[in-house]
Design a protein around this motif. Structure first.
Motif, short mmCIF file in Angstrom:
data_model
loop_
_atom_site.label_atom_id
_atom_site.label_comp_id
_atom_site.label_asym_id
_atom_site.label_seq_id
_atom_site.Cartn_x
_atom_site.Cartn_y
_atom_site.Cartn_z
N PHE A 1 -6.08 11.55 0.35
CA PHE A 1 -5.21 10.52 0.94
C PHE A 1 -4.26 11.15 1.98
O PHE A 1 -3.99 10.53 3.00
CB PHE A 1 -4.36 9.81 -0.13
CG PHE A 1 -5.16 9.12 -1.20
CD1 PHE A 1 -6.44 8.64 -0.95
CD2 PHE A 1 -4.63 8.92 -2.47
CE1 PHE A 1 -7.18 8.01 -1.95
CE2 PHE A 1 -5.35 8.29 -3.46
CZ PHE A 1 -6.62 7.83 -3.21
N LEU B 1 3.10 18.89 -7.63
CA LEU B 1 2.30 19.78 -8.49
C LEU B 1 1.78 20.97 -7.68
O LEU B 1 1.76 22.10 -8.16
CB LEU B 1 1.10 19.03 -9.10
CG LEU B 1 1.40 18.02 -10.21
CD1 LEU B 1 0.10 17.29 -10.60
CD2 LEU B 1 2.00 18.69 -11.43
N ALA C 1 3.87 12.88 -6.10
CA ALA C 1 3.68 13.58 -7.38
C ALA C 1 2.61 14.66 -7.26
O ALA C 1 2.77 15.77 -7.78
CB ALA C 1 3.30 12.56 -8.47
N ALA C 2 1.54 14.35 -6.56
CA ALA C 2 0.47 15.34 -6.37
C ALA C 2 1.00 16.52 -5.55
O ALA C 2 0.75 17.69 -5.87
CB ALA C 2 -0.72 14.70 -5.66
N THR D 1 -10.35 8.22 -12.45
CA THR D 1 -10.26 6.86 -11.90
C THR D 1 -11.54 6.41 -11.22
O THR D 1 -11.62 5.25 -10.79
CB THR D 1 -9.10 6.75 -10.87
OG1 THR D 1 -9.48 7.44 -9.67
CG2 THR D 1 -7.81 7.32 -11.42
N PRO E 1 4.32 7.35 -4.00
CA PRO E 1 4.67 8.02 -5.26
C PRO E 1 3.53 8.90 -5.79
O PRO E 1 3.77 9.98 -6.32
CB PRO E 1 4.95 6.86 -6.22
CG PRO E 1 5.28 5.71 -5.35
CD PRO E 1 4.45 5.89 -4.10
N LEU E 2 2.29 8.43 -5.63
CA LEU E 2 1.16 9.24 -6.07
C LEU E 2 1.04 10.51 -5.22
O LEU E 2 0.90 11.62 -5.75
CB LEU E 2 -0.13 8.43 -5.96
CG LEU E 2 -1.41 9.21 -6.24
CD1 LEU E 2 -1.45 9.72 -7.67
CD2 LEU E 2 -2.64 8.36 -5.94
N THR F 1 3.90 1.58 -0.82
CA THR F 1 4.72 1.61 -2.04
C THR F 1 3.93 2.23 -3.20
O THR F 1 4.50 2.86 -4.09
CB THR F 1 5.18 0.18 -2.40
OG1 THR F 1 5.97 -0.33 -1.32
CG2 THR F 1 6.00 0.15 -3.68
N LEU F 2 2.61 2.06 -3.18
CA LEU F 2 1.76 2.66 -4.21
C LEU F 2 1.37 4.10 -3.86
O LEU F 2 1.39 4.99 -4.70
CB LEU F 2 0.47 1.84 -4.36
CG LEU F 2 0.61 0.38 -4.79
CD1 LEU F 2 -0.78 -0.26 -4.81
CD2 LEU F 2 1.26 0.26 -6.16
N LEU F 3 0.96 4.29 -2.61
CA LEU F 3 0.41 5.59 -2.22
C LEU F 3 1.45 6.70 -2.27
O LEU F 3 1.15 7.81 -2.71
CB LEU F 3 -0.11 5.53 -0.78
CG LEU F 3 -1.58 5.25 -0.52
CD1 LEU F 3 -1.84 5.26 0.99
CD2 LEU F 3 -2.52 6.23 -1.21
N ILE G 1 -6.42 19.04 -8.51
CA ILE G 1 -5.69 17.78 -8.65
C ILE G 1 -6.59 16.62 -8.23
O ILE G 1 -6.67 15.59 -8.91
CB ILE G 1 -4.39 17.84 -7.83
CG1 ILE G 1 -3.44 18.88 -8.45
CG2 ILE G 1 -3.72 16.47 -7.74
CD1 ILE G 1 -2.25 19.26 -7.59
N THR H 1 -9.32 15.91 -10.82
CA THR H 1 -8.77 15.21 -11.98
C THR H 1 -8.69 13.71 -11.70
O THR H 1 -9.12 12.88 -12.50
CB THR H 1 -7.37 15.74 -12.30
OG1 THR H 1 -7.41 17.16 -12.34
CG2 THR H 1 -6.86 15.20 -13.61
N TRP H 2 -8.16 13.40 -10.51
CA TRP H 2 -7.98 11.99 -10.14
C TRP H 2 -9.33 11.28 -10.00
O TRP H 2 -9.53 10.17 -10.47
CB TRP H 2 -7.20 11.90 -8.82
CG TRP H 2 -6.86 10.49 -8.46
CD1 TRP H 2 -7.46 9.71 -7.53
CD2 TRP H 2 -5.84 9.69 -9.08
NE1 TRP H 2 -6.88 8.47 -7.51
CE2 TRP H 2 -5.89 8.43 -8.45
CE3 TRP H 2 -4.91 9.92 -10.08
CZ2 TRP H 2 -5.02 7.40 -8.80
CZ3 TRP H 2 -4.05 8.90 -10.45
CH2 TRP H 2 -4.12 7.66 -9.81
N LEU I 1 0.81 -1.22 0.00
CA LEU I 1 0.00 0.00 0.00
C LEU I 1 0.84 1.27 0.00
O LEU I 1 0.63 2.15 -0.84
CB LEU I 1 -0.98 0.00 1.18
CG LEU I 1 -1.91 1.23 1.19
CD1 LEU I 1 -2.68 1.40 -0.11
CD2 LEU I 1 -2.87 1.17 2.37
N PRO J 1 -5.64 12.43 -4.27
CA PRO J 1 -4.39 12.36 -3.50
C PRO J 1 -4.38 13.24 -2.24
O PRO J 1 -3.79 12.84 -1.23
CB PRO J 1 -3.33 12.84 -4.48
CG PRO J 1 -3.93 12.70 -5.84
CD PRO J 1 -5.41 12.68 -5.70
#
Lengths: 297, 297
Positions: free
Chosen positions: B234, B206, B202-203, B225, B198-199, B194-196, B217, B220-221, B192, B231
């Motif tokens: 999150f 920005l 990146a958010a 999706t 980087p997102l 490891t995925l969260l 942002i 958009t997500w 989890l 993000p």
């Protein structure tokens, strides 16, 4: 400032035809320009084929769909196509030389007040601004595939874009049913790909390095975030070929990424390109992740 | 192989008390160990306070909730706590010295067949394997906050973990209502984070580099999706303090990340920690992103 009512879409490919029809559906008068009779005929067919999706996905009636069609025309004559345009949306191939030539021709043919917007996924607008003869009236306006559902319009100007023009395009995006995503600076990948690619890259690395399998990774994401699909669902949505191209640009010099690029490439060679071919990490139209039991196992 | 019926949870903090109660709710006999009378009393209160959430979120009846409570006991005596345990789940503070000492004590007190599992978010199991006196019966079993809703259990062994023990913990996770997320290798951050991260990184970039604002942002997500939050939702869910700590570990030497870390730090100093304080990027309990109009503007 003239309201934008006359729209020309240059390039009637998959996305160009969706952009053109969405504008017409929302009441704009739309001319589709493409380079030859065959391309124009194909664009016309792509537009007509949208009927099923508009009826199914947004409950458009046949009358509404036909009214949109009635506001469209198609031509191979660029001069004719743009002579009355308030806005030209460029959706031609993602090759810089083709785009440079196109904007140089367009600059001479379009009225001085016509706004130009590029749908380019790959190039920020400053790449072509000097070709347009009107850098103050040029920006990127970027749509997603299945525009009638994925209704984001990412709007990105250059330092030279006139703020009034930018705001006019924000209003235009709303008029054609989009949620305007306003970027204040040039950003390769806009907002969406800037977010998606690090997530997809991280998920891909877990898979390629045998830490966990795609279904497990997607389940984790779906449970934790409440999303209807996970990162490998996104691979299938974006298309493996596009994902491969973007990830190899971003990660091509990272030796850790090689197993991921190799595994994606192997799937591409087997024709597993994602939703478009019915097979990617999942099988479509009924991928496992839509099964109510998927999150319980 | 003995079925796991007697579970000891070491550490009755926020997550420890949730883990303990979830096991008891699902029929296990559970002992909560903590280091002193005050800590034990606090753990007992945390467990009792879960009633509201179990009733509201998963429609548990008072009878069901009370039956869970009836299967729990609390103690400050580690020897007593573990003497009959099939499984000890460690949820003590994330300080290596505390964990090393704990496992060395536990190794002497627990029966030879007792399985040890660490809930650590930060440390892979090989960090403490040699302290346990049973590296074949040691692995990480990692839960998420709000365990009754976010029912993932990430399972990560070392090279020395016995595959039968690993599989027994997979079954145990299912027995207590979790979806087992099986990792085949050690991976800091599990699946989890490891995925969260980087997102979220990146958010955050920005936002910190003024490309787009958090609401834009997230919109958009969410549109792209289909997710119920984006993000910055999150960030609020994970908590800004935790996000700051993880991002500064991962990105601390990247000068591009400094504006992000500075902006997060400023919010933390203002007490905007996310959902837990009612204010982060959004205000809770009714954040803007749950407003049906959020995706239309």
């Amino acid at each position: 400032m003239t309201n934008i009512e006359q729209v020309t879409v240059a390039g009637g490919g998959v996305l160009g035809s969706q952009i053109a029809y969405q504008c017409a559906f929302k009441g704009k008068n739309v001319t589709v320009y493409d380079i030859g009779d065959d391309a124009v005929a194909a664009a016309r067919e792509r537009v007509k084929a949208l009927r099923t999706a508009y009826k199914r996905d947004i409950k458009a009636t046949d009358e509404q769909f036909d009214a949109g069609l009635g506001r469209m025309s198609f031509t191979t004559d660029l001069s004719e196509a743009v002579k009355n345009a308030n806005l030209v949306i460029e959706a031609i191939p993602e090759k810089p030389s083709i785009k440079h030539d196109f904007y140089q021709s367009l600059a001479k043919l379009a009225p001085e007040n016509t706004i130009f917007a590029s749908n380019s996924s790959t190039y920020v607008p400053s790449t072509f601004a000097s070709d347009t003869g009107r850098p103050d009236k040029f920006l990127n306006l970027h749509f997603a595939n299945q525009i009638w559902l994925m209704n984001t319009a990412e709007i990105m100007g250059t330092d030279q874009t006139d703020p009034d023009i930018y705001n006019q395009i924000v209003s235009f995006a709303r008029e054609i049913g989009m949620v305007p995503i306003q970027l204040h600076k040039e950003q390769p990948g806009y907002v969406l790909n800037t977010l998606l690619m690090p997530l997809m890259g991280a998920a891909g690395m877990l898979w390629a390095h045998d830490v966990a399998d795609p279904q497990t990774i997607d389940k984790t994401w779906m449970i934790a975030t409440g999303a209807p699909k996970g990162p490998f669902g996104f691979y299938d949505m974006v298309g493996l070929r596009t994902a491969y191209n973007i990830l190899s640009q971003r990660q091509g010099d990272n030796p850790q990424a090689k197993p991921l690029l190799d595994k994606l490439n192997a799937m591409i060679e087997q024709g597993k390109l994602g939703e478009e071919t019915g097979q990617g990490f999942y099988q479509y139209p009924d991928p496992d992740y839509r099964d109510p039991g998927f999150l319980k196992a």
